[in-house]
Design a protein around this motif. Sequence first.
Motif, PDB file in Angstrom:
ATOM      1  N   UNK A  35       0.796  -1.224   0.000  1.00  0.00           N
ATOM      2  CA  UNK A  35       0.000   0.000   0.000  1.00  0.00           C
ATOM      3  C   UNK A  35       0.836   1.285   0.000  1.00  0.00           C
ATOM      4  N   UNK A  36       2.012   1.238   0.564  1.00  0.00           N
ATOM      5  CA  UNK A  36       2.886   2.417   0.542  1.00  0.00           C
ATOM      6  C   UNK A  36       3.972   2.114  -0.471  1.00  0.00           C
ATOM      7  N   UNK A  37       3.787   2.648  -1.679  1.00  0.00           N
ATOM      8  CA  UNK A  37       4.735   2.338  -2.740  1.00  0.00           C
ATOM      9  C   UNK A  37       4.870   3.497  -3.710  1.00  0.00           C
ATOM     10  N   UNK A  38       6.006   3.531  -4.352  1.00  0.00           N
ATOM     11  CA  UNK A  38       6.236   4.398  -5.498  1.00  0.00           C
ATOM     12  C   UNK A  38       7.002   3.543  -6.496  1.00  0.00           C
ATOM     13  N   UNK A  39       6.253   2.798  -7.276  1.00  0.00           N
ATOM     14  CA  UNK A  39       6.849   1.879  -8.255  1.00  0.00           C
ATOM     15  C   UNK A  39       7.326   2.709  -9.441  1.00  0.00           C
ATOM     16  N   UNK A  40       8.645   2.896  -9.529  1.00  0.00           N
ATOM     17  CA  UNK A  40       9.218   3.716 -10.604  1.00  0.00           C
ATOM     18  C   UNK A  40       8.760   3.256 -11.977  1.00  0.00           C
ATOM     19  N   UNK A 133      -7.213   3.066   4.270  1.00  0.00           N
ATOM     20  CA  UNK A 133      -5.802   3.368   4.536  1.00  0.00           C
ATOM     21  C   UNK A 133      -4.966   3.114   3.285  1.00  0.00           C
ATOM     22  N   UNK A 134      -5.222   1.982   2.625  1.00  0.00           N
ATOM     23  CA  UNK A 134      -4.466   1.634   1.419  1.00  0.00           C
ATOM     24  C   UNK A 134      -4.651   2.660   0.315  1.00  0.00           C
ATOM     25  N   UNK A 135      -5.863   3.148   0.150  1.00  0.00           N
ATOM     26  CA  UNK A 135      -6.127   4.176  -0.865  1.00  0.00           C
ATOM     27  C   UNK A 135      -5.341   5.442  -0.541  1.00  0.00           C
ATOM     28  N   UNK A 136      -5.404   5.870   0.719  1.00  0.00           N
ATOM     29  CA  UNK A 136      -4.732   7.116   1.118  1.00  0.00           C
ATOM     30  C   UNK A 136      -3.215   7.031   0.998  1.00  0.00           C
ATOM     31  N   UNK A 137      -2.651   5.856   1.201  1.00  0.00           N
ATOM     32  CA  UNK A 137      -1.198   5.728   1.129  1.00  0.00           C
ATOM     33  C   UNK A 137      -0.714   5.386  -0.277  1.00  0.00           C
ATOM     34  N   UNK A 138      -1.582   4.793  -1.085  1.00  0.00           N
ATOM     35  CA  UNK A 138      -1.178   4.359  -2.427  1.00  0.00           C
ATOM     36  C   UNK A 138      -1.223   5.483  -3.447  1.00  0.00           C
ATOM     37  N   UNK A 139      -2.271   6.284  -3.426  1.00  0.00           N
ATOM     38  CA  UNK A 139      -2.472   7.292  -4.472  1.00  0.00           C
ATOM     39  C   UNK A 139      -1.318   8.295  -4.567  1.00  0.00           C
ATOM     40  N   UNK A 140      -0.768   8.826  -3.471  1.00  0.00           N
ATOM     41  CA  UNK A 140       0.353   9.769  -3.640  1.00  0.00           C
ATOM     42  C   UNK A 140       1.564   9.152  -4.352  1.00  0.00           C
ATOM     43  N   UNK A 141       1.925   7.924  -4.007  1.00  0.00           N
ATOM     44  CA  UNK A 141       3.061   7.282  -4.664  1.00  0.00           C
ATOM     45  C   UNK A 141       2.794   6.996  -6.132  1.00  0.00           C
ATOM     46  N   UNK A 142       1.565   6.564  -6.425  1.00  0.00           N
ATOM     47  CA  UNK A 142       1.190   6.294  -7.816  1.00  0.00           C
ATOM     48  C   UNK A 142       1.156   7.588  -8.623  1.00  0.00           C
ATOM     49  N   UNK A 143       0.643   8.646  -8.032  1.00  0.00           N
ATOM     50  CA  UNK A 143       0.608   9.942  -8.716  1.00  0.00           C
ATOM     51  C   UNK A 143       2.018  10.460  -8.966  1.00  0.00           C
ATOM     52  N   UNK A 144       2.909  10.281  -7.997  1.00  0.00           N
ATOM     53  CA  UNK A 144       4.296  10.686  -8.189  1.00  0.00           C
ATOM     54  C   UNK A 144       4.928   9.926  -9.355  1.00  0.00           C
TER      55      UNK A 144
END
Length: 178
Positions: A35-40, A133-144
């Motif tokens: 859920x907390x990710x920023x997959x390059x 919680x997963x939505x709130x933590x996932x969207x910023x990393x995905x948007x980045x």
Amino acid sequence: MRKFTIRDLTLAAMVAALYAVLGYFGDIFGLTYGPIQCRFAEALTVLPFVFPAAAPGLVVGCFLTNLLSLYGPLDIIFGTLATAIAAWLSIKVPRWYLAALPPIIVNAIILPPMWAWAEVGAVDSAFWAACGFNVLTFIPGEALACYVLGTLLLFALPKVPALRPYMQEGRWAYPRQR
């Protein structure tokens, strides 16, 4: 619909390899799964906007990357399916600034409930709390990954003269130089 050429197959294979390498690279830093990710590698999800042949490569690359996921078969199936849907939608968007939206939206709809199910195992109040919680933590990393890195990629691609002939006409990130 035009034929899928050897050039298209080569592009798809290169995108698949690059997605997998970037996914595994991000895993070194613990950024690829969960859920907390920023997959390059998600920056590549804008490629179908200008290179429709990149879509199958994204799906294969996501599948290969998800083979190491902590969520096992759920992520292999649903994560890959989310990438396939997002790639198809990215081909259909009319403007460059919308190219990163499908991966963000589709992944935000499919992945957080999958993670919540894997964590909780039932649809109850704990599931909905985990999903939120997963939505709130996932969207910023995905948007980045998609909007920031993906948009930078969209702006850089037309500057590579060797790629210009293969880019879908009228889908450039900015108007051609006269």
